[in-house]
Design a protein around this motif. Structure first.
Motif, short mmCIF file in Angstrom:
data_model
loop_
_atom_site.label_atom_id
_atom_site.label_comp_id
_atom_site.label_asym_id
_atom_site.label_seq_id
_atom_site.Cartn_x
_atom_site.Cartn_y
_atom_site.Cartn_z
N GLY A 236 40.36 14.96 42.50
CA GLY A 236 40.26 16.09 43.83
C GLY A 236 42.58 16.45 43.32
O GLY A 236 42.31 17.70 44.05
N LEU A 237 42.37 15.87 43.59
CA LEU A 237 44.70 15.72 43.52
C LEU A 237 45.08 16.76 41.89
O LEU A 237 45.05 17.61 42.61
CB LEU A 237 45.34 14.32 43.47
N PRO A 238 44.92 16.50 41.16
CA PRO A 238 45.08 17.32 40.02
C PRO A 238 44.55 18.71 40.38
O PRO A 238 45.20 19.96 40.20
CB PRO A 238 44.54 16.82 38.65
N SER A 239 42.28 18.96 40.23
CA SER A 239 42.87 20.16 40.38
C SER A 239 43.00 21.08 41.84
O SER A 239 43.54 22.39 41.92
CB SER A 239 40.85 19.87 41.25
N SER A 240 43.52 20.35 42.92
CA SER A 240 44.13 20.86 44.48
C SER A 240 44.98 21.45 43.54
O SER A 240 45.77 22.47 43.69
CB SER A 240 43.88 19.95 45.64
N VAL A 241 45.66 20.27 42.83
CA VAL A 241 47.56 21.16 42.02
C VAL A 241 47.34 22.42 41.32
O VAL A 241 48.14 23.35 41.94
CB VAL A 241 48.29 19.77 42.12
N GLN A 242 46.39 21.80 41.09
CA GLN A 242 46.21 23.50 40.11
C GLN A 242 46.08 24.80 41.07
O GLN A 242 46.58 25.72 40.10
CB GLN A 242 45.21 22.63 39.44
N GLN A 243 45.34 23.85 41.73
CA GLN A 243 44.41 25.73 42.99
C GLN A 243 46.01 26.11 43.60
O GLN A 243 45.97 27.34 43.25
CB GLN A 243 43.69 24.99 43.38
N LEU A 244 46.77 24.93 43.35
CA LEU A 244 47.83 26.01 44.38
C LEU A 244 49.03 26.26 43.29
O LEU A 244 49.21 27.38 44.32
CB LEU A 244 48.33 24.76 44.88
N LEU A 245 49.43 25.46 42.72
CA LEU A 245 50.33 26.26 41.40
C LEU A 245 49.81 27.82 40.28
O LEU A 245 50.38 28.66 40.82
CB LEU A 245 50.04 25.64 40.18
N PHE A 246 48.58 27.80 40.58
CA PHE A 246 47.42 28.92 40.06
C PHE A 246 47.70 30.44 40.97
O PHE A 246 48.26 30.81 40.59
CB PHE A 246 46.21 28.37 40.04
N SER A 247 47.75 29.91 42.65
CA SER A 247 47.95 31.20 42.94
C SER A 247 49.66 31.20 43.54
O SER A 247 49.58 32.77 43.45
CB SER A 247 47.46 30.24 44.99
N ALA A 248 50.29 30.97 43.09
CA ALA A 248 51.34 30.63 43.97
C ALA A 248 51.91 31.52 42.23
O ALA A 248 53.32 32.42 42.45
CB ALA A 248 52.54 29.11 43.55
N GLY A 249 51.68 31.31 41.39
CA GLY A 249 51.98 31.88 40.08
C GLY A 249 51.50 33.36 40.24
O GLY A 249 52.52 34.24 39.62
N PHE A 250 50.32 33.42 40.49
CA PHE A 250 50.39 35.28 40.77
C PHE A 250 51.15 36.04 41.81
O PHE A 250 51.88 36.77 42.02
CB PHE A 250 48.80 35.34 41.75
N ALA A 251 51.23 35.31 42.99
CA ALA A 251 52.91 35.74 43.31
C ALA A 251 54.01 35.63 42.41
O ALA A 251 54.19 36.90 42.58
CB ALA A 251 52.97 34.54 44.98
N VAL A 252 54.19 35.26 42.09
CA VAL A 252 55.43 35.15 40.73
C VAL A 252 55.73 36.17 39.87
O VAL A 252 55.95 36.79 39.70
CB VAL A 252 55.64 33.50 40.57
N LEU A 253 53.70 36.35 39.66
CA LEU A 253 53.93 37.76 38.58
C LEU A 253 53.84 39.12 39.30
O LEU A 253 54.64 39.54 39.12
CB LEU A 253 52.31 37.83 38.39
N PHE A 254 53.95 38.53 40.34
CA PHE A 254 53.80 39.90 41.52
C PHE A 254 55.38 40.33 41.54
O PHE A 254 55.73 41.35 41.79
CB PHE A 254 52.71 40.20 42.87
N TRP A 255 56.09 39.39 42.03
CA TRP A 255 57.25 39.67 41.55
C TRP A 255 58.23 39.95 40.47
O TRP A 255 59.24 40.87 40.92
CB TRP A 255 58.49 38.02 42.32
N ILE A 256 57.71 39.28 40.05
CA ILE A 256 58.51 39.83 38.15
C ILE A 256 57.92 40.97 37.83
O ILE A 256 58.69 42.65 37.86
CB ILE A 256 57.21 39.05 37.18
N ILE A 257 56.79 41.35 38.32
CA ILE A 257 56.51 43.66 38.28
C ILE A 257 56.74 44.26 39.34
O ILE A 257 57.00 45.12 39.15
CB ILE A 257 54.99 43.23 38.19
N GLY A 258 57.04 43.53 39.95
CA GLY A 258 58.40 44.59 41.06
C GLY A 258 59.17 44.97 40.79
O GLY A 258 59.87 46.07 41.11
N HIS A 259 59.81 44.12 39.52
CA HIS A 259 61.10 44.48 38.99
C HIS A 259 61.09 45.18 38.74
O HIS A 259 62.17 46.68 37.74
CB HIS A 259 61.58 43.19 37.79
N ILE A 260 59.77 45.27 37.37
CA ILE A 260 59.44 47.18 36.61
C ILE A 260 59.56 48.48 37.62
O ILE A 260 60.54 49.44 37.15
CB ILE A 260 58.18 46.17 35.58
N GLY A 261 59.37 48.10 39.04
CA GLY A 261 58.47 49.24 39.39
C GLY A 261 57.57 49.81 40.26
O GLY A 261 57.05 48.41 40.22
#
Length: 440
Positions: A236-261
């Motif tokens: 469960g713990l590896p799966s939980s960490v993966q889920q958390l980092l996967f969702s956080a990765g989308f936040a970072v992706l939107f932050w990156i794209i926000g720098h484009i416009g």
């Protein structure tokens, strides 16, 4: 593939897919209900929903562990122990969820103030998110039940409960938002409270169904042993960490794209919404594969377990192909459902076609990923998924977008490449069959 095997796959996958689809429909209804309160309320609840998704991501990661262990016990002929991992999942959900709720509720005003400059958005968003965060433990419990019902091939209980929750959410939220039947008019706070009440009712329904149908498997009777807890945490713990980092990765992706416009960010939001909807069948089929593979492995039939994953994918090919067609051949009309400006539609055409062109192989990766989780290879899944997303894709997206100025299409090419590489690695790992030696 024999017709009986196809029917078994669909009987397990379709209720899960129905439940996931109902969740997407509910999200649209929630937007409609809150939209009547004005743009500040809509913006606030949109941000709050994403923050809540990140908050519950960790605790929902125990569902694959419950499913993997329960299905293995069924396959081994030890059905009387099948609910022991569910009992452990309930205890972990309470032990983690209650203090996490308290901490995040207290921190919500500071979180919103740090992310949003508009006081109106903060004012609308804080009470909504706080009410949603009350339900973290209940959401963890519900996901543990989903894992158990999937493991024992009773996904119809999951579908029925989820549809009931969604119907109640509409009634509760609409009533509390607008103050009907003599209740106070709560606005966005009422939407958050209504959703939490529906989640708690869903938890009560799951417990009721468990008492009726899972007692022979040890539900609320068999206390998880220290070894069973360790197994639950190991998966469960590896799966939980993966889920958390996967969702956080989308936040970072939107932050990156926000720098484009702003235009690129608006189109990216639409693309992600369409993509996440399109992959639902892959996730549902993958959850079915997890159960079928784990039960076969429990019976000592590694060859059958390996074949089940491919049989599940064979069923999914037709679904993935049907989803690809509108992305490839009706791209502009599909985008026009979400955006009106012709320039934004054109900006999204190539990225959406890339999603359509890769969905068949991306679906294979999802099925293989869930199958690996089902046989207990959660650490491998976490390492591969996290390393590719955070070590490869996100740095490449930053380089191609803000640094080199190649735009949204280049980022989506990188995303398609990372997803295909992930699918290839998971398929390779499945074919190696190292998972056949994993004990859960």
């Amino acid at each position: 593939m024999h017709r009986e095997r196809r029917r078994e796959v669909l009987a397990l996958a379709l209720p899960i897919l129905g439940g996931m689809a109902s969740q997407n429909l509910l999200n649209l209804v929630d937007v409609w209900m809150v939209g009547s309160l004005g743009p500040a309320a809509l913006a606030a609840t949109g941000l709050a929903n994403f923050l809540n998704f990140m908050a519950v991501a960790f605790i929902t990661g125990f569902a694959p562990a419950v499913q993997a262990i329960a299905a293995r016990r069924i396959g081994e002929g030890r059905a009387a122990e099948a609910a022991a991992p569910l009992n452990g999942g309930l205890l972990l959900s309470l032990a983690i969820g209650v203090p996490l709720s308290a901490a995040l509720i207290a921190a919500t005003p500071a979180i919103f103030a740090a992310l949003v400059a508009d006081p109106a958005v903060v004012r609308e968003g804080v009470p909504y998110l706080q009410w949603r965060l009350v339900a973290i433990a209940a959401i963890g419990i519900n996901f543990s039940f989903r894992g158990y019902w999937s493991a024992v091939k009773r996904a119809d209980y999951y579908l029925r409960t989820l549809v009931t929750m969604h119907a109640l959410n509409i009634v509760f939220s609409y009533t509390l938002i607008h103050g009907l039947f003599g209740l106070p008019r709560m606005g966005t706070a009422g939407a958050g409270l209504g959703t939490t009440l529906a989640v708690v009712v869903g938890t009560a329904l799951y417990v009721y169904l468990g008492l009726r149908h899972a007692r022979p498997h040890g539900f609320l009777v068999q206390r998880p042993t220290p070894e069973q807890f360790r197994s639950l945490l190991r998966i469960g713990l590896p799966s939980s960490v993966q889920q958390l980092l996967f969702s956080a990765g989308f936040a970072v992706l939107f932050w990156i794209i926000g720098h484009i416009g702003t235009e690129a960010l608006a189109v990216a939001n639409v693309l992600v919404t369409i993509t996440l909807t399109a992959v639902l069948p892959g996730i549902a089929l993958g959850i079915a594969a997890a159960t079928l593979c784990a039960q076969a492995l429990g019976r000592g039939h590694a060859d059958e377990a390996q074949r089940w994953a491919w049989d599940v994918y064979a069923v999914g090919i037709w679904i993935f192909g049907a989803l690809a067609l509108p992305m490839l051949f009706a791209t502009r009309p599909l985008l026009a459902v979400f955006v009106r400006e012709p320039a934004l539609i054109e900006l999204g055409v190539l990225p959406l076609r890339l999603v359509g062109a890769t969905i068949l192989l991306d679906g294979l990766g999802l099925v293989m990923m869930q199958a690996l989780l089902g046989v207990g290879a959660a650490r491998l899944v976490m390492v591969v998924a996290t390393a590719l997303q955070w070590g490869l894709f996100l740095p490449l997206a930053w380089l191609l977008g803000p640094v080199l100025g190649l735009g949204l299409t280049a980022i989506w090419i990188a995303m398609g490449g990372y997803r295909l590489l992930q699918a290839a690695i998971f398929t390779w790992a499945w074919q190696r069959r190292d998972w056949a030696r994993i004990r859960v």
